[in-house]
Write a protein that holds these residues in place. Structure first.
Motif, mmCIF file in Angstrom:
data_model
loop_
_atom_site.group_PDB
_atom_site.id
_atom_site.type_symbol
_atom_site.label_atom_id
_atom_site.label_comp_id
_atom_site.label_asym_id
_atom_site.label_seq_id
_atom_site.Cartn_x
_atom_site.Cartn_y
_atom_site.Cartn_z
ATOM 1 N N LEU A 1 0.832 -1.209 0.000
ATOM 2 C CA LEU A 1 0.000 0.000 0.000
ATOM 3 C C LEU A 1 0.863 1.254 0.000
ATOM 4 C CD1 LEU A 1 -2.805 -1.044 2.524
ATOM 5 C CD2 LEU A 1 -2.992 -0.836 0.035
ATOM 6 N N PHE A 2 1.971 1.220 0.725
ATOM 7 C CA PHE A 2 2.896 2.361 0.736
ATOM 8 C C PHE A 2 3.435 2.634 -0.670
ATOM 9 C CE2 PHE A 2 7.386 3.678 0.909
ATOM 10 C CZ PHE A 2 7.231 4.955 1.444
ATOM 11 N N ILE A 3 3.821 1.576 -1.371
ATOM 12 C CA ILE A 3 4.326 1.733 -2.743
ATOM 13 C C ILE A 3 3.251 2.323 -3.653
ATOM 14 C CG2 ILE A 3 5.147 0.476 -4.774
ATOM 15 C CD1 ILE A 3 6.493 -1.501 -2.835
ATOM 16 N N LEU A 4 2.024 1.817 -3.530
ATOM 17 C CA LEU A 4 0.929 2.291 -4.382
ATOM 18 C C LEU A 4 0.607 3.759 -4.113
ATOM 19 C CD1 LEU A 4 -1.470 -0.802 -4.284
ATOM 20 C CD2 LEU A 4 0.044 -0.084 -6.154
ATOM 21 N N THR A 5 0.534 4.154 -2.848
ATOM 22 C CA THR A 5 0.206 5.548 -2.538
ATOM 23 C C THR A 5 1.344 6.481 -2.928
ATOM 24 O OG1 THR A 5 0.994 5.296 -0.248
ATOM 25 C CG2 THR A 5 -1.347 4.918 -0.661
ATOM 26 N N THR A 6 2.573 6.014 -2.764
ATOM 27 C CA THR A 6 3.713 6.839 -3.163
ATOM 28 C C THR A 6 3.741 7.050 -4.677
ATOM 29 O OG1 THR A 6 5.022 6.003 -1.301
ATOM 30 C CG2 THR A 6 6.230 7.048 -3.109
ATOM 31 N N LEU A 7 3.510 5.990 -5.444
ATOM 32 C CA LEU A 7 3.448 6.120 -6.901
ATOM 33 C C LEU A 7 2.266 6.995 -7.314
ATOM 34 C CD1 LEU A 7 4.286 2.471 -8.038
ATOM 35 C CD2 LEU A 7 5.763 4.487 -8.148
ATOM 36 N N GLY A 8 1.121 6.803 -6.643
ATOM 37 C CA GLY A 8 -0.030 7.620 -6.957
ATOM 38 C C GLY A 8 0.203 9.094 -6.671
#
Length: 263
Positions: A250-257
């Protein structure tokens, strides 16, 4: 309903996520990630002392975590750098706890359960402890939110407003110790700091206010707990590490987003 071990596990994960979320935001803002880890490592020593003295585990873990937090705060104020003190105390506490556990030859102990959590073995009494601790932590955070936020963002302004930053730090320390005590059954000693930091860090790109960040951290923490539990069930993987891996995803997804939105 509570006879189903998966439902008990889900409720336990949600309880820990909710109480860890607002504190995780303060840990991120104050750059205290290793402070939570040092406090968690001390809990193994608390478990060993509780078993050797035939005492309840939860109060012993809470006392050990509080002593660790107080020791770090005192030594930091005496000229030692924070990262140095945390490095020394965290590894010392973990090593001393493991040695103490090894010396308990007449007591059987699931050490892996304490290190990495055993959420599937959560009982009804464990649920009561977890949600009771969550209620205390959330109540304390709500009561002191404004003062804690001011002391975190601008200690000088806090003093000018009549707020004692050291007192607020002490309250935060007590709340962290409670989180460690109630979370040890869910994610274990080695992963508690991750559950504090990663959902809060994942919420950062999604929000613009501290209050929104705390709420989103709770949402992402809950999703991490439920998603990790589901992944562990279907992949036959350890549950505590699966929860942390889900939070990291989730951290990776929110950071990319967040990066795509800025661009």
């Amino acid at each position: 309903m509570l006879d189903d071990f998966l439902i008990r596990a889900a409720l336990a994960g949600l309880g820990v996520a909710l109480c860890a979320a607002p504190l995780g935001c303060f840990v991120v803002w104050r750059r205290m990630a290793y402070f939570g880890e040092a406090t968690a490592h001390a809990s193994i020593l608390g478990v060993a002392l509780a078993l050797s003295l035939s005492l309840p585990i939860l109060p012993a873990v809470l006392v050990a975590a509080l002593i660790m937090a107080m020791t770090v705060s005192i030594l930091t104020g005496r000229g030692y750098a924070m990262d140095t003190v945390l490095g020394v105390m965290a590894h010392t506490a973990l090593a001393a706890g493991l040695v103490a556990v090894a010396l308990l030859s007449d007591i059987r102990l699931d050490l892996m359960g304490f290190l990495f959590g055993d959420i599937l073995a959560v009982s009804r009494s464990d649920l009561a402890v977890i949600w009771g601790g969550a209620a205390v932590v959330l109540g304390l955070t709500w009561w002191r939110w404004s003062a804690l936020l001011t002391a975190t963002l601008n200690p000088d302004l806090a003093r000018a407003s009549g707020i004692d930053p050291r007192r607020e730090e002490l309250g935060l320390t007590v709340a962290l110790a409670i989180v460690v005590a109630v979370a040890i059954k869910v994610v274990g000693v080695l992963l508690i700091a991750a559950l504090l930091v990663i959902p809060a860090a994942a919420a950062r790109p999604l929000t613009r206010t501290p209050e929104a960040m705390a709420i989103w951290a709770g949402v992402l923490g809950g999703l991490s707990a439920l998603g990790g539990l589901w992944a562990a069930f279907w992949l036959d993987a350890p549950t505590g590490p699966s929860i942390v891996c889900t939070a990291a995803l989730l951290f990776i997804l929110t950071t990319l987003g967040g990066a795509l939105r800025r661009n």
